[in-house]
Enzyme design. Structure first.
Site, PDB file in Angstrom:
ATOM      1  CB  SER A   1      50.986  36.968  35.835  1.00 52.10           C
ATOM      2  OG  SER A   1      51.112  38.357  35.602  1.00 52.10           O
TER       3      SER A   1
ATOM      4  CB  ILE B   1      40.501  34.968  34.757  1.00 52.52           C
ATOM      5  CG1 ILE B   1      41.005  36.337  34.277  1.00 52.52           C
ATOM      6  CG2 ILE B   1      41.105  33.846  33.910  1.00 52.52           C
ATOM      7  CD1 ILE B   1      42.500  36.569  34.461  1.00 52.52           C
TER       8      ILE B   1
ATOM      9  CB  THR C   1      39.205  40.714  36.400  1.00 52.24           C
ATOM     10  OG1 THR C   1      40.509  40.904  36.958  1.00 52.24           O
ATOM     11  CG2 THR C   1      39.283  39.800  35.195  1.00 52.24           C
TER      12      THR C   1
ATOM     13  CE1 TYR D   1      49.198  38.454  41.141  1.00 47.19           C
ATOM     14  CE2 TYR D   1      50.624  39.412  39.460  1.00 47.19           C
ATOM     15  CZ  TYR D   1      49.491  38.691  39.810  1.00 47.19           C
ATOM     16  OH  TYR D   1      48.662  38.201  38.819  1.00 47.19           O
TER      17      TYR D   1
ATOM     18  N   GLY E   1      48.067  39.200  30.417  1.00 39.73           N
ATOM     19  CA  GLY E   1      48.654  40.534  30.592  1.00 39.73           C
ATOM     20  C   GLY E   1      47.771  41.382  31.488  1.00 39.73           C
ATOM     21  CB  ILE E   2      46.506  44.731  31.270  1.00 36.20           C
ATOM     22  CG1 ILE E   2      48.009  45.051  31.292  1.00 36.20           C
ATOM     23  CG2 ILE E   2      45.702  45.708  32.128  1.00 36.20           C
ATOM     24  CD1 ILE E   2      48.635  45.159  32.638  1.00 36.20           C
ATOM     25  CB  VAL E   3      42.656  40.197  32.434  1.00 36.07           C
ATOM     26  CG1 VAL E   3      41.331  39.626  31.922  1.00 36.07           C
ATOM     27  CG2 VAL E   3      43.827  39.364  31.932  1.00 36.07           C
TER      28      VAL E   3
END
Ligand SMILES: NC(=O)C1=CN([C@@H]2O[C@H](COP(=O)(O)OP(=O)(O)OC[C@H]3O[C@@H](n4cnc5c(N)ncnc54)[C@H](O)[C@@H]3O)[C@@H](O)[C@H]2O)C=CC1
Ligand SMILES: CC(=O)C(C)=O
EC number: 1.1.1.304
Length: 259
Positions: A142, A16, A190, A155, A186-188
């Protein structure tokens, strides 16, 4: 370019952070790339130079205040100022039920994700106050900073902390015309989610890719997030269009958490 605005992005050797840096470079900022990993940083610097972007790099660990101060000093020595500072670096830490948390695994995630943001704000805000030009500080939160994520308790704790730090810093720094906001992806797709997917296999009985696919099913817009989706929000937050926004933790998740 004379009077070019300057953006510093931590954790920008990949993922990101690298895409945020590319977008802000396209938006006209001179870019300071920073990461704890020298190799990815060098590769990113080469790519940025090939694209004609004004760029410099700094190797540093966000969990160390002296590194964050040196990062800001490097930005000022190279480009003369800091206008935008993005506390992007973060790690996922241990994936485990709360009954199996390993104390040794908790400190790194809290040190990098919480202290990293606190120290980044400290270093950036001191410089912006000295400049007297205001500025924009943007933190990585997040969906896990909005709603607790099972098997990611440390986390989750770190991202809820980022949310609170964003509120506190925005209140303190508004009088200096420094805004502080966060982006909540959200759900990236990477390397962080590649690791999460692998770590979840142990507890979910899934095969490679299945945990990610399961979470992706709950995205209302029906696809995994790209790093460019995150950059669309951060580019706005770094622009004058966001001058009247501060203290906000803004979701960009394709419809996963509904506030
Ligand atoms: N990937 C995702 O689905 C989501 C990511 N995020 C957050 O976005 C941020 C970026 O995540 P990704 O790009 O996905 O992760 P990533 O793992 O692909 O990249 C993180 C970068 O941070 C660097 N880094 C790690 N520890 C560091 C330290 N102590 N000092 C300096 N740099 C350090 C790494 O070397 C790496 O280049 C993180 O804060 C993460 O928590 C938030 C929500 C979702
Ligand atoms: C990595 C992350 O923030 C989540 C919850 O996907």
């Amino acid at each position: 370019m004379k009077n070019q605005k300057v953006a510093v992005i931590t954790g920008s050797g990949q993922g990101i952070g690298k895409t945020l840096a590319e977008r802000l470079a396209s938006d006209g900022f001179a870019i300071v790339l920073s990461d704890v990993k020298q190799e990815t940083l060098q590769e990113a610097e080469k790519e940025f130079k090939e694209k004609g972007f004004a760029v410099t790099t700094f190797v540093g660990d966000v969990s160390k205040l002296e590194d964050q101060t040196s990062l800001v000093n490097h930005a000022v020595d190279t480009f003369g100022r800091v206008d935008v500072f993005i506390n992007n670096a973060g790690i996922e830490g241990q994936v485990a039920p709360i009954t199996e948390i390993d104390p040794k695994m908790v400190d790194p995630v809290l040190n990098i994700n919480i202290k990293g943001v606190l120290f980044g704000i400290n270093a950036a805000a001191n410089q912006m106050i000295k400049q007297g030009t205001g500025g924009k500080i943007i933190n990585a939160c997040s969906i896990a900073g909005q709603e607790g994520f099972a098997m990611l308790a440390p986390y989750t704790a770190s991202k809820f902390a980022v949310k609170g730090i964003t509120h506190a810093a925005a209140k303190e720094l508004a009088k200096f015309k420094i805004t502080v906001n966060s982006y909540c992806p959200g759900i990236v797709g990477t390397s962080m989610w590649e690791r999460l997917d692998e770590k979840m296999m142990k507890y979910m009985g899934t095969k490679k890719g299945e945990a990610l696919a399961k979470y992706a099913e709950s995205i209302a817009l029906g696809r995994i997030q790209t790093t460019e989706d995150v950059a669309n929000l951060v580019s706005f937050l770094a622009s004058p269009n966001a001058d009247y926004i501060t203290g906000q933790n803004i979701l960009t998740d394709g419809g996963m958490v509904f506030n």
